[in-house]
Every structure is written in structure tokens, then in C-alpha cells.
Design a protein around this motif. Sequence first.
Motif, mmCIF file in Angstrom:
data_model
loop_
_atom_site.group_PDB
_atom_site.id
_atom_site.type_symbol
_atom_site.label_atom_id
_atom_site.label_comp_id
_atom_site.label_asym_id
_atom_site.label_seq_id
_atom_site.Cartn_x
_atom_site.Cartn_y
_atom_site.Cartn_z
ATOM 1 N N ILE A 178 -7.758 -13.931 -20.096
ATOM 2 C CA ILE A 178 -8.256 -15.240 -19.672
ATOM 3 C C ILE A 178 -9.122 -15.094 -18.424
ATOM 4 C CG2 ILE A 178 -7.575 -17.490 -18.725
ATOM 5 C CD1 ILE A 178 -5.075 -17.305 -20.563
ATOM 6 N N ARG A 179 -8.656 -14.309 -17.465
ATOM 7 C CA ARG A 179 -9.443 -14.105 -16.240
ATOM 8 C C ARG A 179 -10.766 -13.420 -16.540
ATOM 9 N NH1 ARG A 179 -4.196 -13.116 -14.095
ATOM 10 N NH2 ARG A 179 -4.392 -10.885 -14.528
ATOM 11 N N GLU A 180 -10.737 -12.452 -17.453
ATOM 12 C CA GLU A 180 -11.937 -11.670 -17.734
ATOM 13 C C GLU A 180 -12.949 -12.442 -18.572
ATOM 14 O OE1 GLU A 180 -13.056 -7.277 -19.618
ATOM 15 O OE2 GLU A 180 -10.997 -7.764 -19.032
ATOM 16 N N PHE A 181 -12.465 -13.284 -19.465
ATOM 17 C CA PHE A 181 -13.360 -14.002 -20.380
ATOM 18 C C PHE A 181 -13.224 -15.515 -20.183
ATOM 19 C CE2 PHE A 181 -12.330 -9.947 -22.289
ATOM 20 C CZ PHE A 181 -13.564 -9.478 -22.731
ATOM 21 N N SER A 182 -13.093 -15.922 -18.933
ATOM 22 C CA SER A 182 -12.798 -17.328 -18.668
ATOM 23 C C SER A 182 -14.052 -18.189 -18.754
ATOM 24 C CB SER A 182 -12.180 -17.487 -17.280
ATOM 25 O OG SER A 182 -13.119 -17.110 -16.277
ATOM 26 N N ASP A 183 -13.812 -19.465 -19.027
ATOM 27 C CA ASP A 183 -14.837 -20.496 -18.969
ATOM 28 C C ASP A 183 -14.600 -21.255 -17.662
ATOM 29 O OD1 ASP A 183 -16.450 -22.672 -19.172
ATOM 30 O OD2 ASP A 183 -15.768 -23.313 -21.142
ATOM 31 N N PRO A 184 -15.455 -21.064 -16.650
ATOM 32 C CA PRO A 184 -15.164 -21.639 -15.335
ATOM 33 C C PRO A 184 -15.091 -23.151 -15.310
ATOM 34 C CG PRO A 184 -17.416 -20.789 -15.441
ATOM 35 C CD PRO A 184 -16.713 -20.318 -16.680
ATOM 36 N N LEU A 185 -15.654 -23.833 -16.305
ATOM 37 C CA LEU A 185 -15.632 -25.291 -16.327
ATOM 38 C C LEU A 185 -14.584 -25.863 -17.258
ATOM 39 C CD1 LEU A 185 -19.439 -26.184 -16.215
ATOM 40 C CD2 LEU A 185 -17.818 -26.012 -14.334
ATOM 41 N N ALA A 186 -13.810 -24.993 -17.935
ATOM 42 C CA ALA A 186 -12.875 -25.491 -18.944
ATOM 43 C C ALA A 186 -11.784 -26.361 -18.350
ATOM 44 C CB ALA A 186 -12.236 -24.316 -19.696
ATOM 45 N N SER A 187 -11.435 -26.108 -17.080
ATOM 46 C CA SER A 187 -10.356 -26.879 -16.476
ATOM 47 C C SER A 187 -10.847 -28.113 -15.737
ATOM 48 C CB SER A 187 -9.571 -25.990 -15.495
ATOM 49 O OG SER A 187 -10.428 -25.502 -14.477
ATOM 50 N N VAL A 188 -12.171 -28.375 -15.795
ATOM 51 C CA VAL A 188 -12.711 -29.573 -15.156
ATOM 52 C C VAL A 188 -12.201 -30.808 -15.883
ATOM 53 C CG1 VAL A 188 -14.814 -30.865 -14.648
ATOM 54 C CG2 VAL A 188 -14.774 -28.378 -14.358
ATOM 55 N N PRO A 189 -11.706 -31.824 -15.169
ATOM 56 C CA PRO A 189 -11.227 -33.035 -15.842
ATOM 57 C C PRO A 189 -12.283 -33.605 -16.774
ATOM 58 C CG PRO A 189 -10.632 -33.082 -13.517
ATOM 59 C CD PRO A 189 -11.523 -31.877 -13.704
ATOM 60 N N LEU A 194 -13.055 -29.144 -26.136
ATOM 61 C CA LEU A 194 -14.181 -28.224 -26.063
ATOM 62 C C LEU A 194 -15.372 -28.712 -26.859
ATOM 63 C CD1 LEU A 194 -12.247 -24.858 -26.435
ATOM 64 C CD2 LEU A 194 -12.967 -26.002 -24.348
ATOM 65 N N SER A 195 -15.125 -29.424 -27.967
ATOM 66 C CA SER A 195 -16.228 -29.869 -28.801
ATOM 67 C C SER A 195 -17.051 -30.938 -28.119
ATOM 68 C CB SER A 195 -15.698 -30.397 -30.139
ATOM 69 O OG SER A 195 -14.915 -31.541 -29.938
ATOM 70 N N GLU A 196 -16.549 -31.534 -27.024
ATOM 71 C CA GLU A 196 -17.282 -32.564 -26.324
ATOM 72 C C GLU A 196 -17.839 -32.085 -24.982
ATOM 73 O OE1 GLU A 196 -14.660 -36.263 -28.165
ATOM 74 O OE2 GLU A 196 -14.726 -35.927 -26.018
ATOM 75 N N ALA A 197 -17.616 -30.808 -24.684
ATOM 76 C CA ALA A 197 -18.105 -30.283 -23.417
ATOM 77 C C ALA A 197 -19.624 -30.320 -23.386
ATOM 78 C CB ALA A 197 -17.613 -28.835 -23.237
ATOM 79 N N THR A 198 -20.176 -30.662 -22.213
ATOM 80 C CA THR A 198 -21.624 -30.801 -22.117
ATOM 81 C C THR A 198 -22.290 -29.513 -21.661
ATOM 82 O OG1 THR A 198 -21.372 -31.648 -19.864
ATOM 83 C CG2 THR A 198 -21.484 -33.259 -21.647
ATOM 84 N N HIS A 199 -21.529 -28.549 -21.148
ATOM 85 C CA HIS A 199 -22.106 -27.278 -20.754
ATOM 86 C C HIS A 199 -21.931 -26.282 -21.891
ATOM 87 C CE1 HIS A 199 -17.901 -26.423 -20.230
ATOM 88 N NE2 HIS A 199 -18.159 -25.164 -20.006
ATOM 89 N N LEU A 200 -22.631 -25.153 -21.771
ATOM 90 C CA LEU A 200 -22.493 -24.108 -22.776
ATOM 91 C C LEU A 200 -21.388 -23.154 -22.341
ATOM 92 C CD1 LEU A 200 -26.200 -23.294 -23.713
ATOM 93 C CD2 LEU A 200 -24.532 -24.674 -24.958
ATOM 94 N N SER A 201 -20.295 -23.155 -23.067
ATOM 95 C CA SER A 201 -19.188 -22.254 -22.770
ATOM 96 C C SER A 201 -19.586 -20.825 -23.108
ATOM 97 C CB SER A 201 -17.957 -22.656 -23.590
ATOM 98 O OG SER A 201 -17.558 -23.973 -23.269
ATOM 99 N N PRO A 202 -18.901 -19.835 -22.558
ATOM 100 C CA PRO A 202 -19.186 -18.454 -22.945
ATOM 101 C C PRO A 202 -19.072 -18.280 -24.458
ATOM 102 C CG PRO A 202 -17.713 -18.524 -21.052
ATOM 103 C CD PRO A 202 -17.836 -19.930 -21.530
#
Length: 440
Positions: A178-189, A194-202
Amino acid sequence: MKKVYKAHILFTKVKDRFEIFENGYIAVEDGMVKGVSCNLADLDCEGVEVTDFGNRLLIPAMNDMHVHAPQVHNQGVAMDLELLPWLQNYTFPEESKYADVHYAECMYRRFLHTQWLFGTMRSVVFGTIHTQSTRILMNLYKEAGMGALVGKVAMNRNCPENLSEDVDNYIAGTEELIREFSDPLASVPGNACLSEATHLSPLVRPIITPRFVPSCTPELLRACGELARKYQLPVQSHLSENTSEIAWVQELEKESTSYGDAYNRYGLFGQTPTIMAHCVWTQGKELELMKQNGVMVAHCPTSNFNLSSGIAPVRSFLDEGLHVGLGSDISGGHDLNMFRMLVYAIQVSKMHYQLDHNKAFLTLPEIFWIATKSAGSFFGKVGSFEPGYEFDALVIDDAVLYPDEYSLIHRLERFIYVGDDRQILHRFCRGVEVKEPAVF
């Protein structure tokens, strides 16, 4: 940088019809679709060089929503067994070999290369319990430029000792990845879905992966649910695949009202985005819980037939508004070609129609939509050529299949049924052309 491609463009915005742009243009910028039209002037692309693919088809790339990467060596082996003896006698012994990282890299390179050949640009993948081998698989996906949700498998009961990992070690290994392949914005309220996230996840991310209820103690299932919640990670597992398996779960989880409820009680059933493979025998309260929690189904037609599991009621899933994708499920399934999965799914639905004439069999646009836009929703805006979608695409040269005799839809249908990887000329994932991965 903006790019424009010209070809015969086909995709499905809705499940019952194709969008067709004969000699159409598609504008792509920063990996995202900006627009599609038969008139270049509509796309605000003055001065942009056009890549002309001529009389070829341009379609969304394939998504494999349930696949066991470490089982690639066992494709087509022991297809005369049902699920549980197949696991014990063939699958577990093969997966134990992935303690050897050199073996893991060799097999995983072979696996990715085959996916690339068949135009699968996104996958939801089971690894093994081995942290380092799972890291190798994730890095190979990154190296290739192909998208994947990859799971380090959780198992600590009803399996060989060398494939059992205690809860603390599972948590430690999973958190490393998780630390190595994390999505830094995944925990943003607000980003829980994930399907509604506005940024591009890794492109390559972890997914929480309890193998299935019989292989995980309550303590391990609880740890999986807590990790999913803590890091806002998606979840994958198996559900109601086989009647013997369902009876086993009832013995192990006596307080649960269904197999799905067993996952739900541990926070593994839609509390974060969740995909469950098979669901062959899902009905009643379990189906209602899936619908209520937004759990996606990964339909695996070849595996269900090979392991004598049954016929999944996909039409009922669609009627209930569930999201459905397709999975190869090697090596329960024998084929990594996702275009073949479209064919098999249609054929399976025709057999189900013979059992219940009130449930129409699947049509070509429906199954294409399931394989592209519906499946792709698990990764974000993937699987369509609508503006704002990530440009995952395949260029198909079907000249060898005598395309001039057919409409564009029939050309696509013919490729799906009788074409192969030799007709796929270009593969794109998030706007970048994916070149052939290296194989040992």
C-alpha cells in the motif's frame, strides 16, 4: 499534448446500442478523450496532426475483471474437476511455487505478455500470499504501462501450510505494498468511491483480496475489512460460485444469512468499491444486499462451465441494476482472450434462456458494454469514448476477415467471434500506446 486519430470508431454509451462514427475522428489530450465526431472541425483541433488508421476499427480496450495471474501455467489443466478438489490438487501446489521470486517473474512476464496480445489493458488480479512476488507483478504492470488492481492474497486456514500466512504478517506485507503503490488522494473525503474520483489514480494499485471465506478465519477477514476502510481500498473475492462451497460457508459462518452477508459483516461487501467473482447461485437476500451495497459482479463463463459451477443469471443482474464485468478467471477458465469471453457469455446466456424464456439472452451491444464501459467503471471513467473518459483503445485491422462485405457492426462482431491477436495493431492505455512487454 492533443492528438487526433481517424478510423471507424465504435463504442457503447448505453448497453443496448453502439455509437458508430464511420471515418470518424477522436481527440485525445493528456490521456483523456476530448471529443468524437465525423467532422474534424467539431473537435477544435486546428493544426493538430491526424493519425489516420484508414479502414480500421477503433474500439475501447478490454478489461479482465477477475484473473489469477499465478495460475497461468495451469491453463487447460485438470478441467475435469469441480472447484474444491481442483484447488487442493492443482491450484494450491502451483501457487506455492511463487515463493521463488525468479519463478514468479518468469511466469508473470508470460502472463502480462499474453494479456497484451489480446488487448486487455486493465485487470483486477489475484496474486499469491507472497509479498515480494506480488510486488514483482505490480512493478511489471507499471513497466508495461497497463492498468491493474493487484491483490496480495489473504489465506490462513483450509489451505496448505506453505500458503497460510498469519494475520500480522498479512497486514505487514499488505501495508508495504500500500505504501509503495499508494494513491495519495484516495483517503481525501469524498473520494471513497473510486469510480467517481476526479483525479487520475495510479494505473497500478493494491486491492484487498481475501481468497474466499473458507480460506480466511474471522480474524483475517476482520483485518481485511479494516485495511480496506483505513486506506479506502477496493475489495475483490469469490461469491456463491459452487454449491459445495456455499454449504461450507454456511458451516463456517453460522451467524450470516448468506455468503454475501458473511463478507458484509467484516466490511468487505461494498463498504469500499467491491467486485465479487462468479455469483452463480446469488439470489434472494444476497442479491438484494449486492444491489443495496453496489457490489459489482465479475462474470466468468468459461470457469463456471469448466468447474461445473453452473450458469450465472446475468440477465437478472442487469435487470436489477447491478454492475457486471467479465473475467477470464484463469486457470479455472482456460482462455485469457477477453474477446472470447464476450462470445462465451452470449452463449451461456442462450443456455440460460432455454431454462427461463422470460430472461432474454445477451445481445452483442449488451455484452460489449459489459466488457468495456460497465467493467471499466470499476477503474474510474474507463471503457467508453465519451468526453472525459480515459483513452483505452485498440486498433483492429480486420482486412483478412473480408470486411468490405459487412457493416461496421458486423465487422466488429466477426472479429470478436473469429479474429485473434494478429488483427490488433495498436493498444492504448490512458492515451499512451503500450508496446510489447518483454518476456524471458
